[in-house]
Design a protein around this motif. Sequence first.
Motif, short mmCIF file in Angstrom:
data_model
loop_
_atom_site.label_atom_id
_atom_site.label_comp_id
_atom_site.label_asym_id
_atom_site.label_seq_id
_atom_site.Cartn_x
_atom_site.Cartn_y
_atom_site.Cartn_z
N HIS A 309 -51.26 37.93 15.37
CA HIS A 309 -50.16 37.61 14.47
C HIS A 309 -49.19 36.58 15.02
O HIS A 309 -48.45 35.96 14.26
CB HIS A 309 -49.40 38.89 14.10
CG HIS A 309 -50.21 39.86 13.31
ND1 HIS A 309 -50.65 41.06 13.82
CD2 HIS A 309 -50.71 39.78 12.05
CE1 HIS A 309 -51.36 41.68 12.90
NE2 HIS A 309 -51.41 40.93 11.83
N GLY A 310 -49.15 36.40 16.35
CA GLY A 310 -48.28 35.37 16.89
C GLY A 310 -47.42 35.85 18.03
O GLY A 310 -47.32 37.05 18.32
N TYR A 311 -46.76 34.89 18.67
CA TYR A 311 -45.99 35.12 19.88
C TYR A 311 -44.90 36.18 19.70
O TYR A 311 -44.75 37.09 20.50
CB TYR A 311 -45.36 33.80 20.31
CG TYR A 311 -44.42 33.88 21.49
CD1 TYR A 311 -44.93 33.97 22.79
CD2 TYR A 311 -43.04 33.85 21.31
CE1 TYR A 311 -44.06 34.02 23.88
CE2 TYR A 311 -42.18 33.91 22.39
CZ TYR A 311 -42.69 34.00 23.67
OH TYR A 311 -41.83 34.07 24.74
N PHE A 312 -44.10 36.07 18.64
CA PHE A 312 -42.97 36.97 18.42
C PHE A 312 -42.95 37.40 16.96
O PHE A 312 -41.99 37.19 16.24
CB PHE A 312 -41.66 36.27 18.80
CG PHE A 312 -40.48 37.19 18.93
CD1 PHE A 312 -40.35 38.04 20.02
CD2 PHE A 312 -39.47 37.19 17.98
CE1 PHE A 312 -39.25 38.88 20.14
CE2 PHE A 312 -38.36 38.02 18.10
CZ PHE A 312 -38.25 38.86 19.19
N ALA A 313 -44.06 37.96 16.49
CA ALA A 313 -44.17 38.36 15.09
C ALA A 313 -43.11 39.40 14.74
O ALA A 313 -42.98 40.42 15.42
CB ALA A 313 -45.56 38.90 14.81
N MET A 314 -42.35 39.12 13.69
CA MET A 314 -41.27 39.99 13.24
C MET A 314 -41.68 40.71 11.96
O MET A 314 -42.00 40.06 10.95
CB MET A 314 -40.01 39.16 13.00
CG MET A 314 -39.50 38.43 14.23
SD MET A 314 -38.04 37.39 13.89
CE MET A 314 -36.82 38.65 13.46
N PRO A 315 -41.71 42.04 11.97
CA PRO A 315 -42.06 42.77 10.75
C PRO A 315 -41.10 42.49 9.61
O PRO A 315 -39.89 42.32 9.81
CB PRO A 315 -41.99 44.24 11.20
CG PRO A 315 -42.30 44.19 12.67
CD PRO A 315 -41.62 42.93 13.14
N LEU A 316 -41.64 42.46 8.40
CA LEU A 316 -40.87 42.25 7.18
C LEU A 316 -40.58 43.61 6.56
O LEU A 316 -41.49 44.35 6.18
CB LEU A 316 -41.67 41.40 6.19
CG LEU A 316 -41.12 41.34 4.76
CD1 LEU A 316 -39.77 40.62 4.72
CD2 LEU A 316 -42.13 40.64 3.84
N LEU A 317 -39.29 43.94 6.46
CA LEU A 317 -38.84 45.18 5.82
C LEU A 317 -38.31 44.85 4.44
O LEU A 317 -37.45 43.97 4.29
CB LEU A 317 -37.75 45.84 6.66
CG LEU A 317 -37.10 47.10 6.07
CD1 LEU A 317 -38.10 48.27 6.08
CD2 LEU A 317 -35.84 47.48 6.83
N SER A 318 -38.79 45.56 3.42
CA SER A 318 -38.27 45.38 2.06
C SER A 318 -38.63 46.61 1.24
O SER A 318 -39.74 47.15 1.37
CB SER A 318 -38.85 44.12 1.41
OG SER A 318 -38.26 43.89 0.14
N GLY A 319 -37.68 47.06 0.45
CA GLY A 319 -37.93 48.24 -0.37
C GLY A 319 -38.23 49.48 0.44
O GLY A 319 -38.87 50.41 -0.06
N GLY A 320 -37.79 49.51 1.66
CA GLY A 320 -38.01 50.67 2.52
C GLY A 320 -39.39 50.73 3.13
O GLY A 320 -39.77 51.75 3.70
N ARG A 321 -40.15 49.64 3.05
CA ARG A 321 -41.49 49.61 3.61
C ARG A 321 -41.66 48.35 4.47
O ARG A 321 -40.96 47.36 4.29
CB ARG A 321 -42.55 49.64 2.50
CG ARG A 321 -42.52 50.93 1.68
CD ARG A 321 -43.60 50.95 0.62
NE ARG A 321 -43.57 52.16 -0.17
CZ ARG A 321 -44.15 53.32 0.18
NH1 ARG A 321 -44.84 53.38 1.31
NH2 ARG A 321 -44.07 54.38 -0.59
N LEU A 322 -42.62 48.41 5.37
CA LEU A 322 -42.97 47.26 6.17
C LEU A 322 -44.15 46.58 5.48
O LEU A 322 -45.25 47.13 5.41
CB LEU A 322 -43.32 47.69 7.60
CG LEU A 322 -42.17 48.32 8.37
CD1 LEU A 322 -42.63 48.80 9.75
CD2 LEU A 322 -40.99 47.38 8.51
N LEU A 323 -43.91 45.39 4.96
CA LEU A 323 -44.86 44.73 4.06
C LEU A 323 -45.70 43.65 4.73
O LEU A 323 -46.62 43.13 4.12
CB LEU A 323 -44.11 44.11 2.88
CG LEU A 323 -43.24 45.07 2.05
CD1 LEU A 323 -42.57 44.30 0.92
CD2 LEU A 323 -44.07 46.22 1.50
N GLY A 324 -45.36 43.31 5.94
CA GLY A 324 -46.08 42.25 6.63
C GLY A 324 -45.29 41.83 7.85
O GLY A 324 -44.44 42.57 8.35
N ARG A 325 -45.55 40.63 8.33
CA ARG A 325 -44.82 40.11 9.49
C ARG A 325 -44.94 38.60 9.50
O ARG A 325 -45.85 38.03 8.89
CB ARG A 325 -45.35 40.74 10.77
CG ARG A 325 -46.73 40.31 11.19
CD ARG A 325 -47.40 41.40 12.02
NE ARG A 325 -48.15 42.29 11.19
CZ ARG A 325 -48.51 43.53 11.54
NH1 ARG A 325 -48.15 44.02 12.71
NH2 ARG A 325 -49.21 44.29 10.73
#
Length: 397
Positions: A309-325
């Motif tokens: 996913h990459g060097y410093f992949a940051m999770p995406l939080l939306s709607g109370g769920r982790l939807l990607g990064r």
Amino acid sequence: MTPADAQLSAAEARRIALAAQGLLGPVDRGAGVPGVLRRLGAVQLDTISVLARSHELVPYARLGAVGRADVEAAYWSGGRSFEYWSHAACVLPVEEWPLFAFRRRARRAGGRRWHSLADSERSCAAVREQLAARGPLTASELGGAKRGGEWWDWSETKIAVEWLLDTGEVVCGERRGWKRVYDLAERAIPDALLHDDLTDAECIRRLVAQAGVAMGVATRADLADYHRLTASQVQAVIADTGLVPVEVEGWGKPAWADPAALAAPPRGRHRTTLLSPFDSLIWDRPRTERIFGFTHRLEAYVPRPKRVHGYFAMPLLSGGRLLGRVDPAREGSTLVARHAAFEGEPRRARAAVPAMAEALWEAAGWTGCSTVRVERTTPDELHAALVAELGRAGGGS
């Protein structure tokens, strides 16, 4: 819900955890960054800086685009906090100084880490004298941080001041240019807090209680991980913390919850944001997988060809769920999404595109970027959709 009927669905437990971490419900801008620190009880520090350093990203995720200078000032001015060993090296509210007496005592009993000094007392005395005479100083200002070799090849001065930090004679209440600034604890910690009077058991009891409130609902392993305690330490005090036993659907393990979180079911707006991999919502990877069904790995120290996913992949939080990064970078005034990866089956992944665009634009604005560019997406077919959504939201390519 009351403790008497404390059986939680997986969704209820997830909402409680999000609200406890300040990511669901009204944003408390009045309390600001100090309020975030008090709520979480610990904010992890790390040297990596992509969009910003992790301790800046944590309040950003909860408060939005708070000024970065304001974040630093909130941590490092006014005697509000100190740095010590909690989950890792963390910024901690100054009120927690007494709670780490057990760890300071353990450091004293365990000896000087992996270093040795030819004349340890002479070196420690020299540090004490300099700090007393000259005030707060970095290791370089004290006489040098390194001998001149590798990063870990510390000078005798650096070894001595870190030993005094470990054992509580010296405190770090500020970072300057990412260097620790050391001061005598007797000068930096308020008199009412400057003691090691609490027993080990009382220190641990209070830290477990604090972790339980900060997480909302947690297993014994979760509670231990928050401040890096042992399972046996948690077990010895859990009955006296005020946390109440609960059953959580799908967890398969005993859990405990903050009774206040059970009494007032969380409501309000979910934050859409990118999370630091060191954010306390997700720093415990087994807990993250249990609550969100999301597996995450920091790949900064993985060889580039092996990164997924990459060097410093940051999770995406939306709607109370982790939807990607997303693995972000900055190139001048452009925020670059080197790799935006979406979770789940195609319909779910496509539905997350607007949230990804929103989070990228907010991050861009916070870091002073005026454009957003996407290099790669997973799955590939969402690249055009994300670029189009970014365009609708304000520009990008």
